[in-house]
Structures are given as C-alpha cells and as structure tokens.
Scaffold this active site. Structure first.
Site, PDB file in Angstrom:
ATOM      1  N   ASP A 124       0.854  -1.199   0.000  1.00  0.00           N
ATOM      2  CA  ASP A 124       0.000   0.000   0.000  1.00  0.00           C
ATOM      3  C   ASP A 124       0.887   1.245   0.000  1.00  0.00           C
ATOM      4  O   ASP A 124       2.102   1.161   0.183  1.00  0.00           O
ATOM      5  CB  ASP A 124      -0.867  -0.054   1.267  1.00  0.00           C
ATOM      6  CG  ASP A 124      -1.913   1.045   1.297  1.00  0.00           C
ATOM      7  OD1 ASP A 124      -2.316   1.523   0.226  1.00  0.00           O
ATOM      8  OD2 ASP A 124      -2.319   1.431   2.411  1.00  0.00           O
TER       9      ASP A 124
ATOM     10  N   GLU B  31       2.434   4.806  -4.234  1.00  0.00           N
ATOM     11  CA  GLU B  31       2.443   5.745  -5.391  1.00  0.00           C
ATOM     12  C   GLU B  31       3.789   6.438  -5.534  1.00  0.00           C
ATOM     13  O   GLU B  31       4.124   6.799  -6.655  1.00  0.00           O
ATOM     14  CB  GLU B  31       1.315   6.764  -5.220  1.00  0.00           C
ATOM     15  CG  GLU B  31      -0.075   6.153  -5.244  1.00  0.00           C
ATOM     16  CD  GLU B  31      -0.425   5.323  -4.018  1.00  0.00           C
ATOM     17  OE1 GLU B  31       0.183   5.574  -2.970  1.00  0.00           O
ATOM     18  OE2 GLU B  31      -1.252   4.416  -4.122  1.00  0.00           O
TER      19      GLU B  31
ATOM     20  N   ASP C  40      -9.284   3.806  -1.356  1.00  0.00           N
ATOM     21  CA  ASP C  40     -10.173   4.282  -0.299  1.00  0.00           C
ATOM     22  C   ASP C  40     -11.483   4.854  -0.818  1.00  0.00           C
ATOM     23  O   ASP C  40     -11.658   6.066  -0.938  1.00  0.00           O
ATOM     24  CB  ASP C  40      -9.428   5.322   0.542  1.00  0.00           C
ATOM     25  CG  ASP C  40      -8.143   4.734   1.116  1.00  0.00           C
ATOM     26  OD1 ASP C  40      -8.007   3.490   1.102  1.00  0.00           O
ATOM     27  OD2 ASP C  40      -7.281   5.509   1.562  1.00  0.00           O
TER      28      ASP C  40
END
Ligand code: GLC
Length: 773
Positions: free
Chosen positions: A381, A384, A477
């Site tokens: 997670d 990016e 999310d």
C-alpha cells in the site's frame, strides 16, 4: 507550442526498426517496427542519429528493446518476424502510424484520429464514465483526496493504454504509450476528432494493436505487457480486513465468529497496526506476541493471514531494515546525494529505490521472516508513493500535487549498466508511475524466490501498465455511500480492459459509516468481482458480514455462498485471464460489440460469457431495470426466463440481486465450502441452461490450486457439451486428465429446458448421457 512532423525522409533500417527523419526538424527521428502481425511500434526520438544499443526487458529474459522500458515484457526478438517484406510493403503497413507526431521544446505528443461514433475504454483506474471520450486528464499516480468521486482527476494506478471501439462494425484497436512519467491525455476533449498523449523529455514510444476484436486487442496488449500468473485459489475467496484488527485476540475472535456463523472466508488481513511502530517486517510484541502460533491456529480453520507492507521505512537507527538499507545505500536520494525523506505512518521515512535490481532483491528477501511465520500473502500500500504530509517541504500543502516523491529524486536504476534490465538512472518525474509496480514486483519476485513452488499472492494499490504480472489491485479508499457501488463498476471494468484482471473494491466502503443495506449491496456487487474483500477505515463502526444483524447478515452470507459455489467457474476465468489476458469482469460490449445499447451499460457487468451481474446501488430498491443483450436470459435465483435485446425489470429483494445466465450456457458449480480448499469439488454440478434446439459447450479448468505445477502442464480440462433435440437432450463429457486428476467421483447434471428442471447424477468418466424430456 507543438510543431507537427508532417514531412519525413526515409533513412533505412537499424535492427528491426525503419527510420525516418523529420524534414521540419532534422534532430527528430521516427522509428517504426512491425512486431508479429498485429502489433506495431513507432517511437519519436529527439536525436539526429539513433543510439544502436539494445536494452534488456524487465523480466530478464532474452529479449531486448532499442530503448529501456519498465512496462514491456516481450522483447523484439520474441515476436515472429513478418517474413521477408519488401520495403514498400513495410512502408505501407507503418504509414498510417507515422502521422500525428509533434514536438515542442520540452514535450513530445502523439495524436490519433477518432472516428465520430468511436468510444474509448481502458486507461486504468479512473472515476467517471466508462467511455473516456471527451475527457482530458493527467496519467500520474496519486493518492486522491479523501472521498474520491467523479471529479477526481487521477488515482493510485494509471495505465497509458486505451482501446477504441466502433460500434458500427464492432472493430477495436489499442494504443499504449510506453512511458512512466506524467502523460497528459486528451481523449477528444480539445479536439473532438482526435486523441492525444503528450510526454516530457526526448522520447515518446507508442505501440499499436490492430485487434480487430476487443478480445484480440487485449490478447495483443497483454502479450506485450505480460499476463497475470494464476494466483493461489484461496485468494479468490472472501477476505476479511480492517484498519486494523488490533491484537491477536481480536483476530481470533473475528475468525471464530466467521466460522461459527458460517460466513465463507479464506483470509484475515492485518493492516499497519500489527507492526511495531509501523516498522515494516516487525510485529508489535505486546499485541501480537506469537504470530506463528496465531497463524497456525487460523490455518487449522482454513483461514490464511495477509499482512500489509508499505514502502516508507522508518528513520530509526535501531531498526535493522533502516540500518541495512542505509549501509548498502538502497534508499532514494537526490542527485546531490541527499536522502529523500517524507512522512508516512511511522513519521519521517526513507524509501527503497525499487528501480535497482539489488534493492528489489533485498526488499523481496525481507519477506522471509513473515513467510517463515506462515504469512500467506502480502498487501503493498501507499506505493504511489504517498506521503501523509509534506512537513519536510517548504511549499504549501496541496494534497494532490505534493503528496508524493519529489520529481527531482534520482532513481539510480542500472547505474553504469544502462542497457541492463534496470536501464539508465532516471529522475523520479520519469519513473513515478512505475514506483508502485516495481515495489509489487520486488514483493512478487521475493515471494516466488522464498517459496518457489507456491503461487505468490500480492495486492497492490499503485501500478501502471504491466502491473498484472505481479499483483492484483483494489481501488483504494472508497466511501460508504451508494454512489460508490455504481462507481466501482466502470472503474474495475476499465482496469480489466487495461490488462488488470484481478481487481476489486472495499466491500462496505472504506471511509465513513456503513449500514446493513449498503454493506449487503456492496457484498452483492463484490460477490462476482475478481477480488472480494471487506475493508474499513480506522475508527469507523465495524462492518463485518454480521455487523448489522438480520436480515442483512443472512443475505450477505447468501451472496458470498454463491461466489463459493461458483468457484469452478471463477477459477476457470482466472485461468483464461492468465492465458490470454481476458478480463474476468467484462463490459457488455466485450461480447456484444455491435450492440449500441450494450456499449453504454456501465452499471452491470458480465462475469465470463455466461453470467450477467446487475448490482443494486439505490437504497430501498427491490428491483431494477437491466439491459439484456440478444438471446434468452435466466434468473440465477428463480429460474425465470427473460428475453434479450431489451430491458427487463428484475426483482431484487434484499437477499438477491439481478444475476442472469445467458441461455445455452453450462455453469459448473461445486459444493458449498467455508473456504476454497475445504473439500474437493465433488460432486461437480453442471447446470445446463438450455433453449429449445440449443447447443452449449464449456471447458472447465482445474489444477491443485496452489503450486506452480500448472505452469508445466499439471492441470485438467473437462469439455462438456449439451444439445437439445425434440424429446431428449444429450450431455457429453470428455475428461482430459493425463497430468492432473481432479479428486471427484460424481457429476450432478441439472438441466433447465422448456420450463422444466431435471436432475441426474452420474459417476465420473467420459461419455454421452441421454436425458429424455
Ligand atoms: C491507506 C489504504 C487503506 C489502509 C490504510 C492504512 O489508506 O488505502 O486500505 O487501510 O492506508 O494502512
């Protein structure tokens, strides 16, 4: 200001490439190549002469490219040559792709024509309508501001690939821009009849896929960028997650309730709080004192454990991962040698430079301790990468602009070894979209090295073209609101149409407070999505399947039970995706390309060819209109028949949603299980949904569900066909079990035809069964 390259002077060949020089600007070259018969490449290079180096492709195979790529997994040598083509023939094949290139002092742009009725799909993970025609956006991975919605400009995963589809003739083609820096994409917004993609720097590489069907485009695209390897079967089950289950006791309790209340489930996930101060590869010694014992006890109940690992590495002199990384110089630095520091959960962090093979290998090996303790899969997670704030920057905090790594960080990649698999050093602004994928790659390759005979399971939030080689993906999310059920469909459908088949969304919604009805409708949506996980943000009320009591709990269970019963069908679709790049969750136009109406449907989806799922996304709804393409459609729950080629209002009381089977389909199902490997698929039920005079054929794929043996041919195929005659029906079964024998003794055949339902059991074995009507 862009100048179009409109006049070209042919110069000859270099390797497989045909070179043209721009007459307007002699320091610009176009190089075209024909790869196989349906894939073409043209690149625009700002250079007077072509560098003749060959660069290894990322998978370290024998293939090479004339430039470095993180995306492409098939080298030029690995394509069949088109035979000996005369220069004229080559020119006429490449000619249509030599137009629409333009240059500006710091940018390069490709513009392709769009036919008036053409629709544009793909482009990875994006909110908004499924057809991207008329939209313009950056291709740049970012953690969007909380509560993403239709206006969100860019998300965690962007993929510079689009598929153009013309309904009139059902023809499709594809375009990939092989670039991992920011791309400005304009899909017919500023000019309705053109799609353009613009990049910074001195090289713009594009691949063109000639189709002509959507399935062929995806097959060609994934031949180039790679396909999803088969994941372990347990990862196709239902997953239970929360930010976070805070202790061993809490995890045990969730497992116990799951089993007591018969909610099929294959895994429980640990979010960031299992760690010691958010340090990757550690456990909180107080709340998780004996992970191995916990994992063994869970496994005895058929529950796997998945743990999260983020890239941000805590700056802490007493933390071995930080020490090792620093000692070997594995973290990202600026050109002047200064470490890049950003804040994530643990506070100030440094970030592994996944552009370097040795860093990926090191990071991959760090999973060793988790695997030894029995962890089954890994969730990557914040890759990016995302920073939780910009405390270390003087610039004002702008959530979408500044929450990632600095453009000027230098990824050292292959260093001096610039033609190797990592290529030359590159600034973050050109590597950015690959960061998450290279982290997932490091995880995938690490797991495979550490447990060579098991299939790795990796879930990633960020990725770009090619990420399917390493990981499945969820859409980050989302929010506990009705609109998010609707929004999930076009987003996941376009991901599938961008080569990423293993996708899903957080059931119940991540941010905000869910409720019984919303949670349930989310579960019904996800019940037939490739990835199926219930997840929830910190401090939100619990939303496990039982959280809101009856009637929601039973209905949630029923939806997931349908998934588990359909596992043989789903698993076969995973195999199809692994073999051909075919999406599992498919837009209606995929199978009905010439059906005008089907092209617009983005609130329903096909699961393979035979199932159409139309989830409920409105509070209080007890039915909904569903567009059914040509043919006859049968309600999965009631057996009621609906005519195709039009709309039908389909009942959807709380405990079911519109789920239709295409007439003349064979649907394989297995016994209900509480986890995917609980029992053998025995009996194997073959339900034949037939129309009068109908013929249906189906091939079921099966293997051991977990090992790599399938790669060497250890799998079984069962061919089934069913044909309806005047007063009898034949069902023919052919077993291809030479290398793998599925453990089963019995077939159960259920026949739906002419309003009748007939059942019959048969011992396994090949042959023709005749059923009198
Ligand atoms: C990110 C993830 C979310 C996770 C949270 C804490 O917001 O998208 O799924 O629960 O971080 O790790």
């Amino acid at each position: 200001m862009f100048t179009e390259i409109s006049q070209l002077r042919y110069q000859g060949t270099v390797g497989r490439e045909y070179i043209w020089q721009s007459v307007e600007d002699s320091s610009c070259l176009l190089a075209g190549a024909i790869l196989g018969s349906q894939v073409l490449r043209v690149r625009l290079v700002r250079s007077a002469k072509l560098d003749e180096s060959r660069y290894q492709i990322p998978d370290g195979g024998t293939g090479t490219l004339p430039y470095h790529s993180w995306i492409v997994a098939r080298g030029d040598e690995q394509w069949p040559t088109a035979g000996h083509l005369q220069e004229d023939a080559v020119h006429s094949i490449l000619e249509p792709y030599l137009h629409g290139w333009s240059i500006a002092p710091d940018m390069l742009r490709l513009t392709r024509p769009l036919a008036s009725e053409e629709r544009i799909f793909g482009l990875g993970e994006r909110t908004g309508s499924m057809n991207k025609r008329g939209q313009a956006f950056p291709i740049w991975n970012l953690d969007p501001p909380q509560g993403y919605g239709p206006q969100t400009v860019t998300m965690y995963t962007s993929i510079p690939f689009y598929l153009g589809l013309t309904q009139a003739d059902g023809r499709a083609y594809g375009v990939l821009v092989d670039h991992t820096g920011r791309i400005d994409a304009d899909m017919g917004q500023s000019n309705a009849s053109a799609a353009s993609m613009a990049v910074r720097g001195d090289s713009l590489v594009a691949y063109f896929f000639t189709g002509p069907s959507a399935a062929q485009v995806l097959s060609q695209y994934t031949e180039l960028t790679g396909r999803m390897p088969l994941p372990p079967r347990w990862s196709i089950g239902h997953h239970q997650c929360r930010w976070s289950y805070l202790s061993e006791e809490q995890v045990r309790q969730v497992a116990a309730i799951t089993r007591e209340r018969n909610h099929p489930c294959d895994s429980i996930w640990l979010d960031i709080d299992y760690m010691d101060g958010y340090r990757n590869f550690t456990w909180n010694p107080t709340t998780f004192p004996d992970p191995e014992r916990l994992i063994n006890d869970l496994r005895a109940q058929g529950i796997q454990l998945v743990t999260i690992i983020d890239p941000g590495t805590k700056i802490d002199e007493h933390y071995t991962v930080y020490q090792q990384g620093l000692e070997h110089d594995y973290f990202c630095r600026y050109q002047d040698g200064k470490l890049f520091i950003g804040n994530v959960w643990p506070g100030a962090c440094v970030f592994p430079d996944y552009s370097q093979s040795k860093v990926r290998a090191w990071w991959g090996n760090l999973y060793g301790s988790l695997l030894e303790q029995g962890v089954a899969g890994i969730w990557n997670d914040m890759n990016e990468p995302t920073l939780t704030n910009m405390m270390l920057k003087e610039k004002p905090v702008d959530a979408t602009e500044l929450n990632t790594m600095d453009d000027e960080v230098l990824h050292r990649a292959g260093g001096e070894q610039r033609t190797g698999i990592d290529g030359p050093p590159t600034l973050h602004k050109f590597f950015h979209n690959a960061y998450g994928m290279e982290m997932a790659r490091s995880t995938y390759e690490g797991l495979l090295r550490l447990r060579p005979n098991s299939r790795p399971f990796v879930l990633t939030r960020s990725g770009t073209a090619g990420v399917q080689r390493y990981a499945g993906l969820w859409t980050g999310d989302n929010t506990s609101q009705w609109y998010d059920i609707l929004m999930a469909m076009p987003m996941c459908l376009n991901l599938g149409m961008s080569g990423v088949a293993f996708v899903g969304v957080d059931i119940g919604g991540f941010w905000g407070t869910s409720n019984g009805e919303l949670l349930l409708r989310f579960a019904q949506l996800a019940a037939l999505m490739p990835f199926c996980r219930n997840h929830n943000a910190a401090n939100n009320p619990f939303q496990e399947p039982w959280a809101f009591g009856e009637p929601f709990e039973s209905a949630y269970r029923k939806a997931i039970e349908a998934r588990y019963r359909l596992m043989p069908y789903l698993y076969t679709l995973f195999h199809e995706a692994a073999s051909n790049g075919t999406p599992i969750m498919r837009p209606l136009y995929y199978h009905y390309p010439q059906d005008e109406q089907a092209g617009d449907i983005e609130d329903a989806f096909l699961v393979g060819e035979s199932l159409l799922s139309a989830p409920i996304y409105e509070q209080g709804a007890t039915s909904r209109p569903v567009y059914l393409p040509a043919g006859t459609w049968i309600d999965y729950w009631t057996g009621d028949e609906y005519p195709g080629d039009g709309w039908s209002e389909i009942p959807a009381p709380l405990d079911r949603w519109p789920l239709l089977i295409r007439g003349d389909s064979i649907l394989p199902t297995g016994p209900l299980m509480q986890y995917t490997g609980q029992y053998p698929t025995d009996p194997l039920t073959l339900t034949c949904y037939m129309t009068s005079d109908g013929l249906a054929t189906y091939t079921l794929y099966q293997d051991d569900g977990n090992s790599q043996a399938y790669q060497k041919g250890t799998f079984a195929h069962t061919d089934i066909s069913c044909r309806v005659f005047q007063d009898f029906v034949t069902v023919e079964i052919e077993e291809h079990f030479d290398k793998y024998r599925p453990p089963r003794k019995e077939y159960e055949i259920i026949l739906h035809v002419g309003g009748k339902t007939l059942r019959q059991k048969e011992p396994t074995g090949q042959g023709k069964i005749v059923i009198r009507l």
